[in-house]
Design a protein around this motif. Structure first.
Motif, short mmCIF file in Angstrom:
data_model
loop_
_atom_site.label_atom_id
_atom_site.label_comp_id
_atom_site.label_asym_id
_atom_site.label_seq_id
_atom_site.Cartn_x
_atom_site.Cartn_y
_atom_site.Cartn_z
N UNK A 298 50.32 59.21 -24.95
CA UNK A 298 50.71 58.37 -23.81
C UNK A 298 50.10 56.98 -23.97
N UNK A 299 50.95 55.96 -23.86
CA UNK A 299 50.45 54.59 -23.98
C UNK A 299 49.88 54.09 -22.66
N UNK A 300 50.51 54.49 -21.54
CA UNK A 300 50.18 53.90 -20.25
C UNK A 300 49.52 54.90 -19.31
N UNK A 301 48.79 54.37 -18.34
CA UNK A 301 48.27 55.15 -17.22
C UNK A 301 48.60 54.40 -15.94
N UNK A 302 49.15 55.11 -14.96
CA UNK A 302 49.46 54.49 -13.67
C UNK A 302 48.31 54.81 -12.74
N UNK A 303 47.65 53.77 -12.21
CA UNK A 303 46.39 53.97 -11.50
C UNK A 303 46.34 53.14 -10.22
N UNK A 304 45.39 53.49 -9.37
CA UNK A 304 45.04 52.66 -8.24
C UNK A 304 43.87 51.77 -8.61
N UNK A 305 43.84 50.58 -8.03
CA UNK A 305 42.77 49.63 -8.30
C UNK A 305 42.16 49.14 -7.00
N UNK A 306 40.85 49.03 -6.98
CA UNK A 306 40.16 48.31 -5.91
C UNK A 306 40.00 46.87 -6.34
N UNK A 307 40.36 45.95 -5.44
CA UNK A 307 40.33 44.52 -5.74
C UNK A 307 39.37 43.84 -4.77
N UNK A 308 38.42 43.03 -5.23
CA UNK A 308 37.52 42.35 -4.29
C UNK A 308 38.25 41.30 -3.47
N UNK A 309 37.70 40.99 -2.30
CA UNK A 309 38.30 39.97 -1.46
C UNK A 309 39.45 40.51 -0.64
N UNK A 375 38.34 44.20 -11.26
CA UNK A 375 38.95 45.30 -10.53
C UNK A 375 38.43 46.62 -11.06
N UNK A 376 38.49 47.64 -10.21
CA UNK A 376 37.95 48.95 -10.57
C UNK A 376 39.01 50.02 -10.33
N UNK A 377 39.19 50.89 -11.31
CA UNK A 377 40.12 52.01 -11.15
C UNK A 377 39.58 52.95 -10.08
N UNK A 378 40.44 53.37 -9.16
CA UNK A 378 40.03 54.21 -8.05
C UNK A 378 41.05 55.31 -7.80
N UNK A 379 40.64 56.32 -7.07
CA UNK A 379 41.51 57.45 -6.78
C UNK A 379 42.57 57.08 -5.75
N UNK A 380 43.73 57.71 -5.85
CA UNK A 380 44.76 57.66 -4.83
C UNK A 380 44.82 59.03 -4.16
N UNK A 381 45.27 59.14 -2.91
CA UNK A 381 45.72 58.07 -2.02
C UNK A 381 44.55 57.26 -1.47
N UNK A 382 44.85 56.05 -1.01
CA UNK A 382 43.83 55.20 -0.44
C UNK A 382 43.56 55.58 1.02
N UNK A 383 44.54 56.21 1.65
CA UNK A 383 44.43 56.67 3.04
C UNK A 383 44.98 58.08 3.10
N UNK A 384 44.17 59.02 3.59
CA UNK A 384 44.56 60.42 3.51
C UNK A 384 44.05 61.18 4.74
N UNK A 385 44.66 60.98 5.91
CA UNK A 385 44.14 61.60 7.14
C UNK A 385 44.40 63.10 7.20
N UNK A 386 43.45 63.82 7.75
CA UNK A 386 43.58 65.28 7.88
C UNK A 386 44.73 65.64 8.81
#
Length: 396
Positions: A298-309, A375-386
């Motif tokens: 696999x060449x690519x990874x689809x990820x979530x990113x945390x971005x400052x600001x 930027x930092x790779x982070x887990x998805x989902x960003x919002x996950x209410x019970x």
């Protein structure tokens, strides 16, 4: 037999069965094209529309979503061959999220599959694929047809959605996520599924076009005490980013539409490999995907990113060590509920352990200011209410 000609090409965009209501409510007159239909982008205040998704109840017109019907003794076997997941394991009354590929293991689309009966399925997706689906059904005792125009569908989402349905006379207290139930409504029936695209408590409602306006009016009246409001695609897009969901032709290009070979993606590259059922037998793309998985090619990874600001990294190019292009952003927003600045991005796997930077251009009083931010790779989902999983659902 006289056959009436289909003259859709005379209309630039078709109107959904709910158009009389959505057009009256669209104060901004903001419209877009979704699969050849006129769809509302925003009705009034987009911030209030998004707030209603997370704090009240909302209605969204789902009619443009493309819908296919698979029927017949071998409908399940046909879908096993077509899609990544095992349709034959889906129980009647159940729904699952799935996707399908070409023979090279590259994604064509994703969508939801509903099992309406032992030999009856509905597949909902973003793009039109009828020729491909018909070819895939060759050799199976199964019938495939498009039924988009035969179904009127609404998405009722938000923490108050179950309360609205209860007030409307539909008891969904025992309905679990990814299950559906049928209720009498008007001169026909209403199917309600506990599904949606907001990452929150919500439902999708399915009926016939002749009942559409009555259903809209009934829900709006029942939901008045909970602040129900119609929403457009712009608010929904923000909610789906919070949920970390992907959209065809926004986060990946369907393989049959790609002009450049390197633009296609496999489900492994899109982080959708969790849905692959390797044990169900052969399916479209299985050999290619197995080779990719075993060879780690696999060449690519689809990820979530945390971005400052708080400046969204919309359209940003991602760099490794500020010097080497490592990827690009497909969706980015400041998330009002999660209180985070995030992005969805494709990153070349060889750079995943590098220091990653986003090259962002912020528009400030008609001039762009360049921001190179870590930027930092982070887990998805960003919002996950019970609350989206609670059964019975909470009363808000």
């Amino acid at each position: 037999m006289k056959v009436e000609p289909r003259l859709h090409f005379h209309n630039l965009l078709l109107k959904t069965p709910f158009h009389a209501r959505t057009s009256a409510a669209n104060l901004l007159n903001q419209w877009g094209n979704w699969s050849g239909y006129t769809t509302a982008l925003a009705f009034g205040d987009e911030a209030m529309e998004f707030s209603a998704i997370r704090n009240a109840a909302t209605l969204y017109d789902l009619c443009p979503m493309v819908k296919y019907r698979f029927t017949g003794p071998e409908a399940a076997a046909c879908l096993d061959r077509l899609t990544l997941r095992a349709a034959s394991k889906l129980s009647v009354g159940g729904v699952h999220y799935t996707a399908w590929c070409d023979d090279a293991g590259k994604l064509l689309d994703d969508g939801t599959l509903f099992r309406l009966g032992p030999e009856d399925f509905r597949l909902c997706c973003q793009e039109r694929h009828l020729p491909w689906l018909l070819d895939s059904a060759l050799g199976f005792d199964a019938h495939v047809r498009e039924e988009t125009e035969e179904v009127a569908a609404l998405s009722l989402q938000g923490p108050c959605s179950a309360s609205v349905l209860q007030a409307a006379g539909f008891d969904v207290s025992s309905l679990k996520p990814f299950r559906m139930a049928t209720f009498p409504f008007g001169s026909g029936t209403l199917m309600i599924s506990r599904t949606g695209f907001t990452g929150d408590l919500g439902y999708e409602l399915w009926t016939t076009p002749d009942q559409a306006l009555a259903l809209w009016d009934h829900l709006m009246a029942a939901g008045r005490a909970w602040g129900i409001r119609p929403i457009g695609s712009n608010a929904l897009n923000l909610a789906r980013i919070e949920a970390g969901f992907v959209i065809t032709n926004m986060d990946f290009i369907p393989a049959d539409q790609a002009v450049r070979e390197d633009r296609t993606r496999s489900p492994i590259e899109m982080a959708l490999d969790w849905m692959i059922d390797w044990d169900k037998g052969h399916f479209n793309g299985r050999r290619a995907l197995l080779a990719e998985q075993e060879g780690k090619t696999s060449r690519w990874a689809f990820v979530g990113l945390d971005v400052p600001g708080n400046v969204p990294a919309t359209g940003a190019v991602i760099y490794a060590g500020k010097t080497r292009e490592a990827g690009f952003v497909t969706a980015a927003e400041w998330l009002p509920t999660a209180k985070r600045n995030v992005a969805l991005a494709h990153i070349e796997r060889k750079y995943m352990k590098s220091d990653l930077w986003a090259d962002i251009y912020a528009l400030r009083e008609l001039q762009y200011a360049r921001l190179m931010l870590p930027v930092t790779v982070t887990e998805r989902p960003f919002f996950n209410p019970a609350r989206k999983r609670a059964t019975p659902p909470g009363r808000f």
